[in-house]
Scaffold this motif. Structure first.
Motif, short mmCIF file in Angstrom:
data_model
loop_
_atom_site.label_atom_id
_atom_site.label_comp_id
_atom_site.label_asym_id
_atom_site.label_seq_id
_atom_site.Cartn_x
_atom_site.Cartn_y
_atom_site.Cartn_z
N LYS A 126 32.83 22.93 16.70
CA LYS A 126 33.41 23.26 15.61
C LYS A 126 32.47 24.86 15.51
O LYS A 126 33.38 26.28 14.93
N LEU A 127 31.41 24.67 15.50
CA LEU A 127 30.56 26.71 14.98
C LEU A 127 31.44 26.99 16.69
O LEU A 127 31.94 28.65 15.87
N VAL A 128 30.77 26.65 17.40
CA VAL A 128 31.41 28.44 18.32
C VAL A 128 32.93 28.03 18.23
O VAL A 128 33.75 29.26 18.24
N ARG A 129 34.10 27.37 17.60
CA ARG A 129 35.22 27.66 17.56
C ARG A 129 36.06 28.33 16.13
O ARG A 129 36.79 28.87 16.45
N GLU A 130 34.96 27.97 15.18
CA GLU A 130 35.16 28.55 13.61
C GLU A 130 34.93 30.48 14.07
O GLU A 130 35.26 31.54 13.01
N ILE A 131 33.64 30.58 15.23
CA ILE A 131 33.16 32.03 14.87
C ILE A 131 34.41 32.68 15.98
O ILE A 131 34.22 33.82 16.17
N ASN A 132 34.76 32.09 16.43
CA ASN A 132 36.18 32.85 17.56
C ASN A 132 37.61 33.20 16.93
O ASN A 132 37.92 33.84 16.81
N GLU A 133 37.87 32.50 15.59
CA GLU A 133 38.73 31.93 15.19
C GLU A 133 38.34 33.22 14.17
O GLU A 133 39.17 34.38 13.48
N ALA A 134 37.18 33.23 13.75
CA ALA A 134 36.84 34.43 12.63
C ALA A 134 36.33 36.11 13.29
O ALA A 134 37.01 36.72 12.49
N LEU A 135 36.32 36.18 14.04
CA LEU A 135 36.67 36.92 15.53
C LEU A 135 38.09 37.49 15.79
O LEU A 135 37.97 38.80 16.34
N ASN A 136 39.26 36.73 15.62
CA ASN A 136 39.82 37.19 15.49
C ASN A 136 41.34 36.95 14.96
O ASN A 136 42.16 37.43 14.79
N GLY A 137 39.62 37.02 13.39
CA GLY A 137 40.75 37.39 12.27
C GLY A 137 41.77 36.09 11.37
O GLY A 137 42.18 36.53 10.96
N VAL A 138 40.90 34.47 11.75
CA VAL A 138 41.71 34.03 11.36
C VAL A 138 40.90 33.49 10.06
O VAL A 138 39.74 33.38 10.27
N ASP A 139 41.18 32.92 8.67
CA ASP A 139 41.37 33.31 7.31
C ASP A 139 39.60 34.16 6.75
O ASP A 139 38.80 33.68 6.73
N LEU A 140 39.97 35.01 7.10
CA LEU A 140 39.06 35.93 6.89
C LEU A 140 38.88 36.23 5.47
O LEU A 140 39.76 36.36 4.68
N PRO A 141 37.09 35.33 4.78
CA PRO A 141 37.14 35.93 3.42
C PRO A 141 37.65 37.25 3.15
O PRO A 141 37.15 38.46 3.87
N VAL A 142 37.90 38.14 1.88
CA VAL A 142 37.50 39.35 1.67
C VAL A 142 36.25 40.28 1.30
O VAL A 142 35.64 38.66 0.75
N PRO A 143 35.96 40.81 1.60
CA PRO A 143 36.62 41.84 1.86
C PRO A 143 37.23 42.11 3.33
O PRO A 143 37.45 43.48 3.74
N PHE A 144 36.70 41.16 4.22
CA PHE A 144 36.81 42.01 5.80
C PHE A 144 38.22 41.84 6.61
O PHE A 144 39.05 41.28 6.65
N ALA A 145 38.25 43.48 7.05
CA ALA A 145 38.94 43.86 7.65
C ALA A 145 38.43 44.19 9.03
O ALA A 145 38.00 45.69 8.84
N LEU A 146 38.73 43.84 10.24
CA LEU A 146 38.28 43.63 11.32
C LEU A 146 39.30 44.91 12.21
O LEU A 146 40.38 44.55 12.34
N ASP A 147 38.46 45.28 12.81
CA ASP A 147 38.91 46.84 13.59
C ASP A 147 39.16 46.74 15.38
O ASP A 147 39.44 47.66 15.79
N ASP A 148 38.34 46.05 15.33
CA ASP A 148 36.95 45.89 16.61
C ASP A 148 38.14 45.02 17.17
O ASP A 148 38.20 43.80 16.58
N ASP A 149 37.87 44.46 18.93
CA ASP A 149 38.85 44.08 19.74
C ASP A 149 37.52 42.80 20.09
O ASP A 149 36.75 43.33 21.09
N HIS A 150 38.51 41.83 19.89
CA HIS A 150 37.50 40.48 20.06
C HIS A 150 37.72 39.86 21.79
O HIS A 150 38.75 39.68 21.50
N VAL A 151 36.92 40.12 22.58
CA VAL A 151 37.04 39.99 24.30
C VAL A 151 36.38 38.53 24.02
O VAL A 151 37.98 37.65 24.76
N GLY A 152 36.00 38.11 23.97
CA GLY A 152 35.32 36.24 24.10
C GLY A 152 34.66 35.76 23.43
O GLY A 152 33.48 37.04 22.77
N THR A 153 34.58 34.70 22.87
CA THR A 153 32.86 34.20 22.49
C THR A 153 32.75 32.58 23.55
O THR A 153 34.44 32.31 23.56
#
Length: 359
Positions: A126-153
């Motif tokens: 679950k931890l791996v999945r949620e880190i992966n989702e966050a870095l892919n921009g899923v359900d980001l908390p305010v005020p995060f806006a991700l401009d870098d590209d996630h290669v993998g987790t």
């Protein structure tokens, strides 16, 4: 104590970004064995951190970028279920790496809190999945806006036999990351435990940034059983109760190993500057009189040993800073004694009277 670190990252294929990649790695670590004391009673509460390695710039296909020794785990680790390591590879574009660390520092405790009471395997996945989702921009908390590209987790997981082997050997592990059109391989190390006076000397020399590098073997007895030594990626630290612990590295280390290492003498100094060269001084504590000797190095002469009466005279003259400079070749037989060539002259030992003079 066990050290887990990132050694290097290799590019098999660049990402889809224009120009060479700029890569950094985030290592999320969770210590499941951590606890806090409440009125003297230890209460288990996992601790966590997020480490960043890089930005590794100008990354093109086929490149390998090394990482100075900076462990992201420096604690006991006999049980692999005691820790969770999650590595994320990110291509720096217009984002702020520190913001990504801040994001994961929000994601990790939230994930752990929502997993209380669940089986460990589910907690990890679950931890791996949620880190992966966050870095892919899923359900980001305010005020995060991700401009870098996630290669993998993915998770960096060790088994008990690997940790047992790490007590006396360097154990590397490679994870492959594919994403955003790129493919990267990251090499991690579990380094042998380092402790006592050898550890103290290693830290005094600069630890992972020291000239001896990172530990690659466990502590081992020396030839006489009275001393101990430890191998590092770029040298050795050797200890004897009469001499203490000192480092030998580079070309001087190579020559020391060729001529008998501790049997030539235990180091009584770390490498230091003398005149126009570098040297280590040694003491043969196992021989009568416990004689001292040195190995002297310059780029022109390489590493050359000097010992006995010639060595004593040379040191009294100022060693590498003397008028005759450093040795250019080892001591040799000569009519009536022994002779050694130096940069600006020779020293001769007379076997009849034991005296040393310039030749």
């Amino acid at each position: 104590m066990t050290f887990v670190s990132l050694r290097e990252i290799h590019c098999d294929e660049e990402t889809d970004e224009v120009g060479d990649d700029e890569i950094y790695v985030l290592m999320s670590t969770v210590n499941l064995g951590a606890h806090v004391n409440v009125e003297g009673i230890p209460i288990p509460i996992p601790s966590f951190d997020v480490w960043r390695f890089g930005i590794f710039e100008n990354f093109a296909e086929g490149d390998t970028k090394g990482q100075p020794f900076q462990p992201f785990w420096s604690a006991p680790l006999a049980n692999p279920d005691q820790a969770i390591f999650v590595g994320s590879v990110i291509e720096n574009d217009n984002g702020v790496p520190e913001q990504y660390q801040q994001l994961l520092r929000l994601v990790i405790p939230k994930s752990l809190a929502s997993s209380v009471g669940e089986p460990l395997d589910l907690v990890r996945s679950k931890l791996v999945r949620e880190i992966n989702e966050a870095l892919n921009g899923v359900d980001l908390p305010v005020p995060f806006a991700l401009d870098d590209d996630h290669v993998g987790t993915q998770e960096l997981r060790y088994e008990s036999p690997e940790l047992q082997r790490a007590a006396g050997d360097l154990v590397p592990k490679v994870l492959s990351y594919d994403g955003d059109g790129g493919r990267y391989r990251v090499t991690f190390d579990v380094s042998p435990d380092i402790f006592g006076v050898i550890r103290d000397r290693w830290i005094a020399l600069g630890a992972g940034n020291s000239p001896v590098g990172r530990p690659v073997s466990g502590e081992t007895p020396t030839f006489d059983g009275k001393g101990r030594f430890m191998d590092f990626s770029a040298g050795i630290i050797s200890w004897h109760p009469e001499t203490g612990a000192h480092g030998v590295w580079g070309d001087i280390s190579g020559r020391w190993l060729q001529i008998g290492r501790e049997q030539y003498g235990y180091p009584i100094t770390d490498e230091f500057t003398s005149g126009n060269g570098r040297m280590n001084t040694f003491k043969a504590v196992h021989l009568q009189g416990k004689p001292e000797a040195s190995i002297f190095w310059t780029p022109q002469t390489g590493a050359v040993e000097i010992f006995g009466a010639i060595h004593a005279t040379w040191k009294s003259m100022g060693a590498g800073g003397s008028s005759i400079g450093g040795p250019v070749s080892p001591e040799q037989d000569a009519p009536g004694g022994r002779i050694q060539q130096f940069q600006n002259g020779k020293l001769f030992w007379n076997s009849a009277n034991g005296q040393v003079s310039q030749a």
